[in-house]
Scaffold this motif. Structure first.
Motif, PDB file in Angstrom:
ATOM      1  N   ARG A   3       4.621   3.622   9.628  1.00  0.00           N
ATOM      2  CA  ARG A   3       4.568   2.381   8.603  1.00  0.00           C
ATOM      3  C   ARG A   3       3.242   2.228   7.675  1.00  0.00           C
ATOM      4  NH1 ARG A   3       5.203  -2.804  11.690  1.00  0.00           N
ATOM      5  NH2 ARG A   3       3.204  -3.100  11.630  1.00  0.00           N
ATOM      6  N   ASN A   4       2.076   2.581   8.606  1.00  0.00           N
ATOM      7  CA  ASN A   4       0.844   2.263   8.024  1.00  0.00           C
ATOM      8  C   ASN A   4       0.669   3.372   6.923  1.00  0.00           C
ATOM      9  OD1 ASN A   4       0.144   0.002   9.391  1.00  0.00           O
ATOM     10  ND2 ASN A   4      -0.900   1.348  11.153  1.00  0.00           N
ATOM     11  N   ARG A   5       0.962   4.508   7.182  1.00  0.00           N
ATOM     12  CA  ARG A   5       0.678   5.295   6.025  1.00  0.00           C
ATOM     13  C   ARG A   5       1.728   5.271   4.909  1.00  0.00           C
ATOM     14  NH1 ARG A   5       3.481  10.696   5.093  1.00  0.00           N
ATOM     15  NH2 ARG A   5       2.155  11.951   3.804  1.00  0.00           N
ATOM     16  N   ALA A   6       2.930   4.527   5.123  1.00  0.00           N
ATOM     17  CA  ALA A   6       3.653   4.237   3.789  1.00  0.00           C
ATOM     18  C   ALA A   6       3.139   3.087   3.012  1.00  0.00           C
ATOM     19  CB  ALA A   6       5.045   4.114   4.312  1.00  0.00           C
ATOM     20  N   ARG A   7       2.707   2.188   3.810  1.00  0.00           N
ATOM     21  CA  ARG A   7       1.935   1.214   3.231  1.00  0.00           C
ATOM     22  C   ARG A   7       0.710   1.623   2.606  1.00  0.00           C
ATOM     23  NH1 ARG A   7       1.080  -3.509   7.291  1.00  0.00           N
ATOM     24  NH2 ARG A   7      -0.291  -1.851   8.473  1.00  0.00           N
ATOM     25  N   ARG A   8      -0.058   2.452   3.017  1.00  0.00           N
ATOM     26  CA  ARG A   8      -1.296   2.796   2.168  1.00  0.00           C
ATOM     27  C   ARG A   8      -0.903   3.338   1.050  1.00  0.00           C
ATOM     28  NH1 ARG A   8      -2.863   4.293   7.712  1.00  0.00           N
ATOM     29  NH2 ARG A   8      -2.412   6.685   6.937  1.00  0.00           N
ATOM     30  N   LEU A  10       1.672   3.156  -0.780  1.00  0.00           N
ATOM     31  CA  LEU A  10       2.250   2.060  -1.827  1.00  0.00           C
ATOM     32  C   LEU A  10       1.005   1.242  -2.421  1.00  0.00           C
ATOM     33  CD1 LEU A  10       5.553   1.023  -0.429  1.00  0.00           C
ATOM     34  CD2 LEU A  10       5.186   2.335  -2.478  1.00  0.00           C
ATOM     35  N   ARG A  11       0.177   0.851  -1.324  1.00  0.00           N
ATOM     36  CA  ARG A  11      -1.095   0.025  -1.790  1.00  0.00           C
ATOM     37  C   ARG A  11      -1.819   0.795  -2.666  1.00  0.00           C
ATOM     38  NH1 ARG A  11      -4.030  -1.331   3.131  1.00  0.00           N
ATOM     39  NH2 ARG A  11      -2.211  -2.924   3.371  1.00  0.00           N
ATOM     40  N   GLU A  12      -2.259   2.097  -2.622  1.00  0.00           N
ATOM     41  CA  GLU A  12      -2.765   2.774  -3.580  1.00  0.00           C
ATOM     42  C   GLU A  12      -2.301   2.905  -4.647  1.00  0.00           C
ATOM     43  OE1 GLU A  12      -5.915   4.918  -5.167  1.00  0.00           O
ATOM     44  OE2 GLU A  12      -5.769   3.603  -3.531  1.00  0.00           O
ATOM     45  N   ILE A  13      -0.762   3.218  -4.919  1.00  0.00           N
ATOM     46  CA  ILE A  13      -0.126   3.355  -6.135  1.00  0.00           C
ATOM     47  C   ILE A  13      -0.244   2.030  -6.792  1.00  0.00           C
ATOM     48  CG2 ILE A  13       2.276   3.651  -7.076  1.00  0.00           C
ATOM     49  CD1 ILE A  13       2.402   5.372  -4.865  1.00  0.00           C
ATOM     50  N   VAL A  14      -0.003   0.982  -6.293  1.00  0.00           N
ATOM     51  CA  VAL A  14      -0.108  -0.347  -7.083  1.00  0.00           C
ATOM     52  C   VAL A  14      -1.540  -0.603  -7.355  1.00  0.00           C
ATOM     53  CG1 VAL A  14       0.209  -2.978  -6.705  1.00  0.00           C
ATOM     54  CG2 VAL A  14       1.869  -1.050  -5.912  1.00  0.00           C
ATOM     55  N   ARG A  15      -2.437  -0.290  -6.571  1.00  0.00           N
ATOM     56  CA  ARG A  15      -3.944  -0.555  -7.054  1.00  0.00           C
ATOM     57  C   ARG A  15      -4.429   0.014  -8.193  1.00  0.00           C
ATOM     58  NH1 ARG A  15      -8.723   1.603  -7.079  1.00  0.00           N
ATOM     59  NH2 ARG A  15      -8.055   3.571  -6.183  1.00  0.00           N
ATOM     60  N   ARG A  16      -4.034   1.235  -8.370  1.00  0.00           N
ATOM     61  CA  ARG A  16      -4.286   2.045  -9.704  1.00  0.00           C
ATOM     62  C   ARG A  16      -3.720   1.478 -10.845  1.00  0.00           C
ATOM     63  NH1 ARG A  16      -4.877   8.545  -8.214  1.00  0.00           N
ATOM     64  NH2 ARG A  16      -6.233   8.035  -6.480  1.00  0.00           N
ATOM     65  N   ILE A  31       9.123  -2.903   0.012  1.00  0.00           N
ATOM     66  CA  ILE A  31       9.621  -2.509   1.252  1.00  0.00           C
ATOM     67  C   ILE A  31       9.724  -1.039   1.087  1.00  0.00           C
ATOM     68  CG2 ILE A  31      11.074  -2.669   2.765  1.00  0.00           C
ATOM     69  CD1 ILE A  31      11.490  -5.632   2.100  1.00  0.00           C
ATOM     70  N   ALA A  32       9.241  -0.228   1.948  1.00  0.00           N
ATOM     71  CA  ALA A  32       9.423   1.238   1.937  1.00  0.00           C
ATOM     72  C   ALA A  32      10.531   1.571   2.751  1.00  0.00           C
ATOM     73  CB  ALA A  32       8.128   1.998   2.088  1.00  0.00           C
ATOM     74  N   ASN A  33      11.273   2.655   2.555  1.00  0.00           N
ATOM     75  CA  ASN A  33      12.010   3.293   3.588  1.00  0.00           C
ATOM     76  C   ASN A  33      11.512   4.472   3.978  1.00  0.00           C
ATOM     77  OD1 ASN A  33      12.599   5.158   1.491  1.00  0.00           O
ATOM     78  ND2 ASN A  33      14.650   4.392   1.054  1.00  0.00           N
ATOM     79  N   LEU A  40       7.048  13.104  -2.474  1.00  0.00           N
ATOM     80  CA  LEU A  40       5.734  13.461  -3.495  1.00  0.00           C
ATOM     81  C   LEU A  40       5.265  12.436  -4.269  1.00  0.00           C
ATOM     82  CD1 LEU A  40       7.193  16.704  -5.511  1.00  0.00           C
ATOM     83  CD2 LEU A  40       5.798  16.652  -3.250  1.00  0.00           C
ATOM     84  N   HIS A  41       3.933  12.312  -3.891  1.00  0.00           N
ATOM     85  CA  HIS A  41       3.159  11.304  -4.569  1.00  0.00           C
ATOM     86  C   HIS A  41       3.640  10.919  -5.957  1.00  0.00           C
ATOM     87  CE1 HIS A  41      -0.157   8.544  -4.982  1.00  0.00           C
ATOM     88  NE2 HIS A  41      -0.353   9.063  -6.377  1.00  0.00           N
ATOM     89  N   GLN A  42       3.728  11.692  -6.799  1.00  0.00           N
ATOM     90  CA  GLN A  42       4.101  11.538  -8.273  1.00  0.00           C
ATOM     91  C   GLN A  42       5.733  11.041  -8.324  1.00  0.00           C
ATOM     92  OE1 GLN A  42       2.040  11.578 -10.737  1.00  0.00           O
ATOM     93  NE2 GLN A  42       3.708  10.663 -11.881  1.00  0.00           N
ATOM     94  N   ASP A  43       6.596  11.342  -7.595  1.00  0.00           N
ATOM     95  CA  ASP A  43       7.825  10.734  -7.353  1.00  0.00           C
ATOM     96  C   ASP A  43       7.781   9.125  -6.972  1.00  0.00           C
ATOM     97  OD1 ASP A  43       8.769  13.139  -8.471  1.00  0.00           O
ATOM     98  OD2 ASP A  43       9.591  13.681  -6.117  1.00  0.00           O
ATOM     99  N   LEU A  44       6.930   9.049  -5.987  1.00  0.00           N
ATOM    100  CA  LEU A  44       6.747   7.630  -5.542  1.00  0.00           C
ATOM    101  C   LEU A  44       6.107   6.778  -6.421  1.00  0.00           C
ATOM    102  CD1 LEU A  44       7.225   5.965  -2.910  1.00  0.00           C
ATOM    103  CD2 LEU A  44       5.147   6.661  -2.107  1.00  0.00           C
ATOM    104  N   ALA A  45       5.100   7.300  -7.049  1.00  0.00           N
ATOM    105  CA  ALA A  45       4.448   6.431  -8.064  1.00  0.00           C
ATOM    106  C   ALA A  45       5.322   6.257  -9.320  1.00  0.00           C
ATOM    107  CB  ALA A  45       3.096   7.324  -8.726  1.00  0.00           C
ATOM    108  N   SER A  46       5.946   7.300  -9.841  1.00  0.00           N
ATOM    109  CA  SER A  46       7.061   7.143 -10.788  1.00  0.00           C
ATOM    110  C   SER A  46       8.200   5.938 -10.621  1.00  0.00           C
ATOM    111  CB  SER A  46       7.874   8.237 -10.998  1.00  0.00           C
ATOM    112  OG  SER A  46       6.740   9.252 -11.636  1.00  0.00           O
ATOM    113  N   ASP A  47       8.332   5.956  -9.217  1.00  0.00           N
ATOM    114  CA  ASP A  47       9.566   4.852  -8.925  1.00  0.00           C
ATOM    115  C   ASP A  47       8.828   3.582  -8.984  1.00  0.00           C
ATOM    116  OD1 ASP A  47      11.611   6.966  -8.429  1.00  0.00           O
ATOM    117  OD2 ASP A  47      11.347   6.870  -6.384  1.00  0.00           O
ATOM    118  N   VAL A  48       7.761   3.332  -8.385  1.00  0.00           N
ATOM    119  CA  VAL A  48       7.032   2.011  -8.296  1.00  0.00           C
ATOM    120  C   VAL A  48       6.736   1.655  -9.818  1.00  0.00           C
ATOM    121  CG1 VAL A  48       4.737   1.005  -7.596  1.00  0.00           C
ATOM    122  CG2 VAL A  48       6.046   2.403  -6.138  1.00  0.00           C
TER     123      VAL A  48
END
Length: 66
Positions: A3-8, A10-16, A31-33, A40-48
């Motif tokens: 859970r902490n890894r997913a939170r970190r 997402l936090r970094e993606i939003v911070r940027r 809320i991450a599933n 992949l980081h790029q896929d997650l960043a694109s979704d956010v």
């Protein structure tokens, strides 16, 4: 731990993207599933980015002119 890894992640993606977000007017709860851990980081960043843009909480990227 996961859970902490997913939170970190997402936090970094939003911070940027903070410079493109308004200072006032939005409360965000992400809320991450379980898929967020394997994505992949790029896929997650694109979704956010897509979600923030559809909520009107993200200004478009300015095109660089040369």
């Amino acid at each position: 731990m996961q859970r902490n890894r997913a939170r970190r992640r997402l936090r970094e993606i939003v911070r940027r993207r903070f410079p493109r977000m308004p200072e006032l007017g939005y409360w965000m709860v992400l809320i991450a599933n379980r898929g967020a851990l394997a994505a992949l980081h790029q896929d997650l960043a694109s979704d956010v980015e897509r979600l923030l843009a559809s909520a009107g909480a993200l200004e478009p990227v300015e095109a660089e002119t040369h």
